[in-house]
Design a protein around this motif. Structure first.
Motif, PDB file in Angstrom:
ATOM      1  N   ILE A  70       0.838  -1.206   0.000  1.00 29.10           N
ATOM      2  CA  ILE A  70       0.000   0.000   0.000  1.00 29.10           C
ATOM      3  C   ILE A  70       0.871   1.253   0.000  1.00 29.10           C
ATOM      4  N   PHE A  71       1.896   1.269   0.853  1.00 28.38           N
ATOM      5  CA  PHE A  71       2.786   2.429   0.896  1.00 28.38           C
ATOM      6  C   PHE A  71       3.614   2.551  -0.383  1.00 28.38           C
ATOM      7  N   ALA A  72       3.957   1.416  -0.969  1.00 29.04           N
ATOM      8  CA  ALA A  72       4.684   1.464  -2.245  1.00 29.04           C
ATOM      9  C   ALA A  72       3.818   2.077  -3.339  1.00 29.04           C
ATOM     10  N   LEU A  73       2.519   1.790  -3.315  1.00 30.17           N
ATOM     11  CA  LEU A  73       1.614   2.389  -4.291  1.00 30.17           C
ATOM     12  C   LEU A  73       1.445   3.885  -4.045  1.00 30.17           C
ATOM     13  N   LEU A  74       1.567   4.304  -2.802  1.00 26.68           N
ATOM     14  CA  LEU A  74       1.437   5.730  -2.502  1.00 26.68           C
ATOM     15  C   LEU A  74       2.656   6.524  -2.965  1.00 26.68           C
ATOM     16  N   LEU A  75       3.791   5.849  -3.127  1.00 30.00           N
ATOM     17  CA  LEU A  75       5.018   6.553  -3.518  1.00 30.00           C
ATOM     18  C   LEU A  75       4.902   7.234  -4.882  1.00 30.00           C
ATOM     19  N   PRO A  76       4.491   6.543  -5.956  1.00 27.03           N
ATOM     20  CA  PRO A  76       4.331   7.257  -7.229  1.00 27.03           C
ATOM     21  C   PRO A  76       3.240   8.317  -7.193  1.00 27.03           C
ATOM     22  N   VAL A  77       2.211   8.102  -6.375  1.00 34.96           N
ATOM     23  CA  VAL A  77       1.187   9.142  -6.219  1.00 34.96           C
ATOM     24  C   VAL A  77       1.794  10.376  -5.572  1.00 34.96           C
ATOM     25  N   ALA A  78       2.617  10.156  -4.553  1.00 31.70           N
ATOM     26  CA  ALA A  78       3.295  11.275  -3.907  1.00 31.70           C
ATOM     27  C   ALA A  78       4.228  11.986  -4.886  1.00 31.70           C
ATOM     28  N   LEU A 111       3.890   1.183 -13.353  1.00 34.93           N
ATOM     29  CA  LEU A 111       4.408   1.682 -14.617  1.00 34.93           C
ATOM     30  C   LEU A 111       3.697   2.966 -15.033  1.00 34.93           C
ATOM     31  N   ALA A 112       2.360   2.971 -14.970  1.00 32.13           N
ATOM     32  CA  ALA A 112       1.593   4.146 -15.378  1.00 32.13           C
ATOM     33  C   ALA A 112       1.870   5.331 -14.459  1.00 32.13           C
ATOM     34  N   SER A 113       1.925   5.081 -13.153  1.00 33.94           N
ATOM     35  CA  SER A 113       2.124   6.172 -12.200  1.00 33.94           C
ATOM     36  C   SER A 113       3.525   6.769 -12.312  1.00 33.94           C
ATOM     37  N   ILE A 114       4.530   5.906 -12.471  1.00 37.46           N
ATOM     38  CA  ILE A 114       5.900   6.404 -12.568  1.00 37.46           C
ATOM     39  C   ILE A 114       6.101   7.185 -13.858  1.00 37.46           C
ATOM     40  N   LEU A 115       5.511   6.717 -14.950  1.00 35.51           N
ATOM     41  CA  LEU A 115       5.626   7.458 -16.220  1.00 35.51           C
ATOM     42  C   LEU A 115       4.981   8.832 -16.100  1.00 35.51           C
ATOM     43  N   LEU A 116       3.803   8.895 -15.492  1.00 35.71           N
ATOM     44  CA  LEU A 116       3.137  10.184 -15.327  1.00 35.71           C
ATOM     45  C   LEU A 116       3.914  11.088 -14.371  1.00 35.71           C
ATOM     46  N   ALA A 117       4.446  10.522 -13.302  1.00 35.46           N
ATOM     47  CA  ALA A 117       5.236  11.320 -12.359  1.00 35.46           C
ATOM     48  C   ALA A 117       6.496  11.871 -13.020  1.00 35.46           C
ATOM     49  N   ALA A 118       7.148  11.041 -13.848  1.00 34.04           N
ATOM     50  CA  ALA A 118       8.342  11.513 -14.564  1.00 34.04           C
ATOM     51  C   ALA A 118       7.994  12.629 -15.541  1.00 34.04           C
ATOM     52  N   ALA A 119       6.852  12.502 -16.229  1.00 27.61           N
ATOM     53  CA  ALA A 119       6.428  13.542 -17.157  1.00 27.61           C
ATOM     54  C   ALA A 119       6.134  14.845 -16.428  1.00 27.61           C
ATOM     55  N   LEU A 120       5.459  14.753 -15.289  1.00 23.78           N
ATOM     56  CA  LEU A 120       5.156  15.958 -14.508  1.00 23.78           C
ATOM     57  C   LEU A 120       6.428  16.597 -13.964  1.00 23.78           C
ATOM     58  N   LEU A 121       7.386  15.774 -13.534  1.00 26.17           N
ATOM     59  CA  LEU A 121       8.647  16.308 -13.032  1.00 26.17           C
ATOM     60  C   LEU A 121       9.428  16.989 -14.141  1.00 26.17           C
ATOM     61  N   ALA A 122       9.391  16.404 -15.350  1.00 26.03           N
ATOM     62  CA  ALA A 122      10.068  17.034 -16.493  1.00 26.03           C
ATOM     63  C   ALA A 122       9.431  18.382 -16.825  1.00 26.03           C
ATOM     64  N   CYS A 123       8.114  18.442 -16.761  1.00 29.64           N
ATOM     65  CA  CYS A 123       7.417  19.717 -16.992  1.00 29.64           C
ATOM     66  C   CYS A 123       7.786  20.737 -15.919  1.00 29.64           C
ATOM     67  N   CYS A 124       7.938  20.244 -14.689  1.00 29.05           N
ATOM     68  CA  CYS A 124       8.310  21.133 -13.596  1.00 29.05           C
ATOM     69  C   CYS A 124       9.707  21.722 -13.820  1.00 29.05           C
ATOM     70  N   VAL A 125      10.653  20.881 -14.281  1.00 28.72           N
ATOM     71  CA  VAL A 125      12.012  21.359 -14.579  1.00 28.72           C
ATOM     72  C   VAL A 125      11.978  22.382 -15.709  1.00 28.72           C
ATOM     73  N   ARG A 126      11.215  22.101 -16.726  1.00 28.28           N
ATOM     74  CA  ARG A 126      11.099  23.033 -17.849  1.00 28.28           C
ATOM     75  C   ARG A 126      10.445  24.334 -17.400  1.00 28.28           C
ATOM     76  N   TRP A 127       9.456  24.234 -16.525  1.00 22.21           N
ATOM     77  CA  TRP A 127       8.783  25.414 -15.977  1.00 22.21           C
ATOM     78  C   TRP A 127       9.778  26.274 -15.204  1.00 22.21           C
ATOM     79  N   PHE A 128      10.634  25.622 -14.415  1.00 22.83           N
ATOM     80  CA  PHE A 128      11.612  26.332 -13.581  1.00 22.83           C
ATOM     81  C   PHE A 128      12.713  26.982 -14.415  1.00 22.83           C
ATOM     82  N   SER A 129      12.883  26.507 -15.631  1.00 23.59           N
ATOM     83  CA  SER A 129      13.928  27.052 -16.512  1.00 23.59           C
ATOM     84  C   SER A 129      13.494  28.316 -17.253  1.00 23.59           C
ATOM     85  N   ARG A 130      12.231  28.670 -17.156  1.00 26.88           N
ATOM     86  CA  ARG A 130      11.715  29.837 -17.876  1.00 26.88           C
ATOM     87  C   ARG A 130      11.750  31.058 -16.968  1.00 26.88           C
TER      88      ARG A 130
END
Length: 402
Positions: free
Chosen positions: A290-298, A377-396
């Protein structure tokens, strides 16, 4: 990256407001709040159960046995006032004015109607808008008992023996043979509500540090100094992201630990013994899963709130954005409790809903580990995409200094 994370963690530990929302609130406030709500609900239910209702029966001489049963019932007392109650409309007005709690209109003698092969319809007038109301169930029980006696008398007059009347009235009985065990039955009911506690707490544990690390830096004027350090924008974002992620997970862990302690204390009084016995088969591996599933959500929520905080001009603006986000997080959780929503190859790709469904299946003991792998797999891919967007956002620059 880790230097930024340790620096942000030290600042968070000095912030009493953040510590309150991440540690003190889950430990004290939520259990006390749940206990207070449970106390009020139990008190209201007890008062409703013990309340004696004032009743009046129109044409009670048509059914004297029924009237006598109501008269001697511990939950009813007969209206002794002088109001003229002789019709359904008069009973309705009396209930609305609070003169009586329930009125019963008997149009004809039930025994005579039964002899003619007709049904007698009792009209029960009461206010059913109250949240906890035992009036109808109690009246129905008395009417059913009275109706059963009339049926018994009618069958006896027709020559049906008393010991055969049950078979005549109900020739076929349905016996329930449930293939689900105790854990699965209770897990289906309770497991669906566990995500309502865990996932919003993950968001809450990420929101307050994120607001301080993004919009708070802008207000304090320390963001420019941080940008002058010999670190890349990606390292700065990752350092802040890891800080928010740790805070988010810590909030969920503290809350679950606190709730488990309170449940353990409550179990000493025997109130939760059926639930605890059902969850006795939930293993440590299940809790870890259960806690492992919460990690990608976090990770997803931490990236999202950090991006919102970086975009906001001020601390107050960031807080205004977090309110709608909190409401949006509940939508996929609500979807998970809809009828016929199960964990399968399709729902495993719906963000947050998939985790809520998986938690329920884990509690039930019927989890499909292949679907859990798809969720990771789905959660980690979405989290990575959001983190990449966050990095790009911070670069502007236009975002950082808007």
């Amino acid at each position: 990256m880790f230097e930024v994370m340790f620096k942000e963690l030290r600042e968070l530990l000095r912030d009493r407001k953040t510590l309150f929302f991440v540690i003190a609130l889950p430990i004290v406030i939520f259990p006390v709040l749940f206990a207070f709500v449970f106390f009020l609900t139990s008190k209201a239910a007890l008062e409703a159960e013990q309340k004696v209702h004032t009743y009046f029966v129109v044409n009670e001489d048509y059914a004297p046995a029924f009237s006598d049963t109501l008269f001697y019932h511990r939950s009813f007392k007969r209206y002794q006032g002088e109001a003229q109650l002789d019709s359904v409309s008069a009973l309705r007005d009396a209930v609305r004015q609070g003169i009586i709690d329930v009125g019963i209109y008997i149009p004809a003698a039930p025994d005579k109607q039964l002899a003619l092969g007709e049904q007698s319809r009792f009209q029960v007038v009461f206010n059913d808008a109250q949240s906890i109301n035992y009036i109808y169930s109690r009246i129905k029980k008395v009417i059913d008992t009275y109706s059963a006696k009339l049926t018994e008398q009618a069958l006896s007059e027709l020559g049906v023996d008393t010991d055969k009347q049950d078979a005549v009235l109900q020739p076929v009985l349905m016996e329930k043979v449930d293939t689900a065990d105790r854990r699965e039955n209770i897990g289906e009911k309770i497991g669906a509500f566990i995500p309502y506690m865990l996932i919003p707490l993950v968001l809450m544990g990420a929101s307050y540090p994120a607001i301080d690390l993004g919009a708070g830096e802008k207000e304090r004027g320390t963001l420019e100094t941080l940008l002058l350090t010999p670190l890349t924008r990606t390292q700065l974002v990752l350092g802040k992201f890891l800080t928010i992620l740790l805070s988010s997970i810590a909030c969920a862990l503290v809350t679950v630990s606190s709730m488990s302690i309170w449940i353990g204390l409550a179990s000493g009084f025997g109130a939760l013994d059926p639930i605890l016995s059902a969850f006795a088969s939930v293993t440590q591996w299940d809790f870890l899963l259960i806690f492992a599933l919460l990690l990608p959500v976090a990770m997803m929520l931490s990236s999202l709130v950090l991006a919102i905080s970086i975009y906001a001009r001020s601390f107050k603006e960031a807080q205004n954005y977090m309110g709608p986000l909190s409401m949006l997080v509940f939508v996929p959780i609500v979807v998970s409790v809809l009828p016929n929503m199960t964990l399968n190859a399709k729902t495993a790709w719906i963000p947050i809903t998939n985790v809520a469904l998986a938690i329920k299946e884990i509690v039930k003991g019927t989890v499909d580990y292949q679907a859990v792998g798809m969720i990771f797999l789905a959660s980690i891919l979405l989290a990575a995409a959001l983190l990449a967007c966050c990095v790009r956002w911070f670069s502007r620059e236009e975002v950082l200094f808007r």
